[in-house]
Design a protein around this motif. Structure first.
Motif, PDB file in Angstrom:
ATOM      1  N   ASN A  98       0.836  -1.199   0.000  1.00  0.00           N
ATOM      2  CA  ASN A  98       0.000   0.000   0.000  1.00  0.00           C
ATOM      3  C   ASN A  98       0.870   1.248   0.000  1.00  0.00           C
ATOM      4  N   ARG A 119      -1.998   5.505  -6.519  1.00  0.00           N
ATOM      5  CA  ARG A 119      -2.194   5.053  -5.144  1.00  0.00           C
ATOM      6  C   ARG A 119      -2.619   3.596  -5.153  1.00  0.00           C
ATOM      7  N   SER A 121      -3.905   0.384  -2.729  1.00  0.00           N
ATOM      8  CA  SER A 121      -4.504   0.002  -1.450  1.00  0.00           C
ATOM      9  C   SER A 121      -5.003  -1.429  -1.556  1.00  0.00           C
ATOM     10  N   GLU A 125       0.943  -4.085   3.884  1.00  0.00           N
ATOM     11  CA  GLU A 125       1.263  -2.786   4.440  1.00  0.00           C
ATOM     12  C   GLU A 125       2.629  -2.291   3.976  1.00  0.00           C
TER      13      GLU A 125
END
Length: 385
Positions: A98, A119, A121, A125
């Protein structure tokens, strides 16, 4: 002369390390094609997704370019392709978690272009390994410090070769052998500067490998030529000119180095190469011409490696998570080598080292070599603008 090994333009490292460039053998036709040129960068990334993936980076421009996949907020690099020629496509494999990403293009003779940020997502992590770039300006301080270290070392070298010359002319073989070892180890501690030494390295520390007449060849000079004579009973009077030439060459190197400079590309590379050469030359006995001091040389090589790491440490500490492990293995390897030094100060010849100890030493140096390998890429100076 020894062959100084080089690291390829792209260094592949394990996930625990901190550098990122990876060119797989091929890319699938369905992988996204990223277009780069002098006027635009990173177009074609229309479906950002997390996880392992491959981009086909295509240079649509007329000049060669470098291409990085970065975090646009921090500049951390997650993947890079160097020397991407016009009309050329190369694959770039990364593992993305992400966060925000963008391609940065650095065409020859033009400023950097950062493409549109995307971006990601819904994934992990953390991404795969990344590294904050080291610039040429970042290396100015370390290079200055290392230059001074070498300058000081060359002062010690000429003092020691002078003492060696005097011992040989004095007719004392034991004193000559002791002085030889002192001088030779002084030179071996200057491992990251060999390229800056030019032809002097071969004159001072070359071997007889490849010479038509081997150890009898007129081109065989320097430390190992003198070692050959001292430990094989050659008349000291005949060795006087050899010692004189060694001392002359050491002084010439000291003078010429004042007008030279260690290349910024070499510092990180040499940290790895010094130990790699130790494996190739010292722990195989290939450079033993009679003194049986390969393990002493290996120990001096560790000092040379430490000197490089000391000046690079401010850059490496925030960039290389395994730096503390490097330090631990340096200490472990140093202890193993120090154990080969006898109470009288002499060194156990490599051939006399018990097999178990030799295997352990080889394993320690091999592990240290692996841990040092990422430093070559981490400390490589990169353009960012």
């Amino acid at each position: 002369m020894r062959t100084r090994w080089s690291v390829a333009a792209v260094v592949v490292v394990a996930a625990a390390a901190a550098v990122v460039a990876f060119w797989p053998d091929s890319a699938a036709a369905g992988d996204p094609e990223i277009a780069v040129s002098r006027s635009s960068c990173g177009t074609g990334w229309s479906d950002p997704k997390p996880g392992p993936q491959t981009f086909r980076v295509h240079n649509t421009g007329s000049v060669t370019a470098e291409v990085d996949l970065i975090d646009p907020a921090t500049g951390v690099i997650y993947g890079e392709v160097e020397g991407l020629g016009p009309a050329t496509t190369r694959p770039l494999q990364v593992n993305l978690g992400n966060g925000s990403y963008a391609f940065r293009c650095l065409p020859e003779d033009a400023g950097a272009i950062v493409g549109p940020a995307v971006r990601i997502s819904g994934g992990a992590e953390r991404s795969g390994p990344g590294v904050a770039p080291v610039t040429h300006n970042d290396l100015l301080g370390p290079l200055k410090a290392y230059q001074q270290h070498v300058t000081t070392g060359l002062g010690e070298l000429v003092a020691n070769t002078g003492a060696l010359k005097n011992a040989v002319h004095g007719g004392d073989r034991a004193a000559s052998e002791a002085a030889w070892l002192t001088a030779h180890l002084t030179y071996e501690r200057l491992g990251a500067a060999y390229d800056a030494f030019g032809d002097s390295d071969g004159a001072l520390n070359g071997t007889a490998d490849g010479l038509p007449d081997g150890t009898a060849d007129a081109g065989f000079t320097g430390f190992h030529r003198l070692e050959q004579g001292l430990w094989h009973g050659e008349d000291l009077g005949a060795l006087g000119p050899v010692a004189d030439q060694l001392d002359t060459d050491a002084h010439a190197l000291q003078t010429s180095f004042g007008d030279s400079q260690v290349d910024g590309n070499d510092l990180g590379l040499r940290a790895h190469e010094i130990v790699e050469n130790t494996l190739q030359f010292e722990l195989t006995g290939r450079t033993d011409y009679g003194s049986g001091t390969n393990l002493a040389t290996a120990r001096a090589n560790l000092d040379g490696t430490r000197a490089v790491l000391d000046v690079l440490r401010p850059l490496l500490t925030p960039r290389y998570p395994d730096l503390s492990k490097v330090d631990s293995w340096l200490t472990r390897t140093q202890s193993a080598l120090d154990a080969a030094r006898r109470p009288d100060g002499s060194w156990t010849p490599l051939a006399q080292l018990p097999q178990k100890e030799r295997q352990k030493l080889n394993a320690d140096v091999s592990e240290l070599t692996e841990l040092l390998a990422p430093i070559a890429a981490i400390a490589e100076p990169r353009r960012v603008s």
